[in-house]
Design an enzyme around this catalytic site. Sequence first.
Site, short mmCIF file in Angstrom:
data_model
loop_
_atom_site.label_atom_id
_atom_site.label_comp_id
_atom_site.label_asym_id
_atom_site.label_seq_id
_atom_site.Cartn_x
_atom_site.Cartn_y
_atom_site.Cartn_z
N CYS A 27 0.85 -1.18 -0.09
CA CYS A 27 0.13 0.00 0.07
C CYS A 27 0.95 1.39 -0.19
CB CYS A 27 -0.87 0.01 1.14
SG CYS A 27 0.00 0.30 2.59
N GLU A 141 1.12 -0.21 16.35
CA GLU A 141 0.12 0.72 16.19
C GLU A 141 -0.84 1.13 17.17
OE1 GLU A 141 -4.00 1.78 13.88
OE2 GLU A 141 -2.40 0.40 12.79
#
Length: 333
Positions: A27, A141
């Site tokens: 991505c 994250e």
Amino acid sequence: MANASSDEHAEGQEPRRILLAGPRSFCAGVERAIEIVERALASRGAPVYVRKQIVHNAYVVDDLARRGAVFVEELDEVPDGATVVFSAHGVSPAVRAEAERRGLDVIDGTCPLVSKVHAKARRYAARGDTVVLIGHAGHEEVEGTLGEAPESMVLVETVDQIRELSVPDPERVSYLTQTTLAVDETAEFVDALREKFPLLHEPPSEDICYATTNRQHALNAIVAEADLVLVVGSPNSSNSVRLVELSRRQGTPAHLIDRAGDIDPAWLDGVRTVGLTAGASAPPALVTEVVTALGELGPVTVEEREVTRETTHFELPWVVRGTAEQSTSSLPG
């Protein structure tokens, strides 16, 4: 890779079909993070330190390590004044403060979509909300996002945790999600939050990133036709693991593989159609490697099903933007 199984196609038998899910593989956030490390190596020379894995893919990390990147768990492993890159998954304010105190030359590889979630966490906490973060404990994250407002945030990993949740003010609750979750499962969490907190403050847009969503939709487009799904990705890649789980929830056996050599030919016994995809941190050429390996077990046909075309591009941080315009990447694909 192991020898061909007893399911190897006899002469005259129909070729095994490979359905390629599209989009798949890298991505924009992953491409940006890798290029940041490459440009830092080109302009500053080795070693360039990277806190945690720059992206969750073993092949990518090994390749960059061979070229001079040094991956560390925490900043105390980085010499004073050295260059350090923060991974695509983001870091907490405490980590940033430590880097500044140590005089480290920081290059931030945080995915811009993760940075948006951090900004929401700060904003929601500042207005007095309890911020419910839907995600997986221990993931980089999640740790970074929780660090933005630790006294105002609570992590939930199951719907049952939401039902049992107690907050100071039920009228001041908002939520955020890890960017790499399963879309269908996350909807169950949000429904539970709405039921528990009727005045729930909802974000204007979902936090699950476009690439995670697209890869799940692409897999959904082929999974019903597949007898087996192979997902190229590393075990610590959250979005890759979610793809395996999505396939299995729909009744199609699925396996996560780092490389073609991880394929067990026994998986292919009786399999006429293989669904093939890759997580957002897996290089595209590793998918090609898998197609080649499957072809070595007998004739195959390859068909791509593309549900959307990704055009997202994220600019590099200014500190590396002026270095070589041409990528020095040796990654395949």
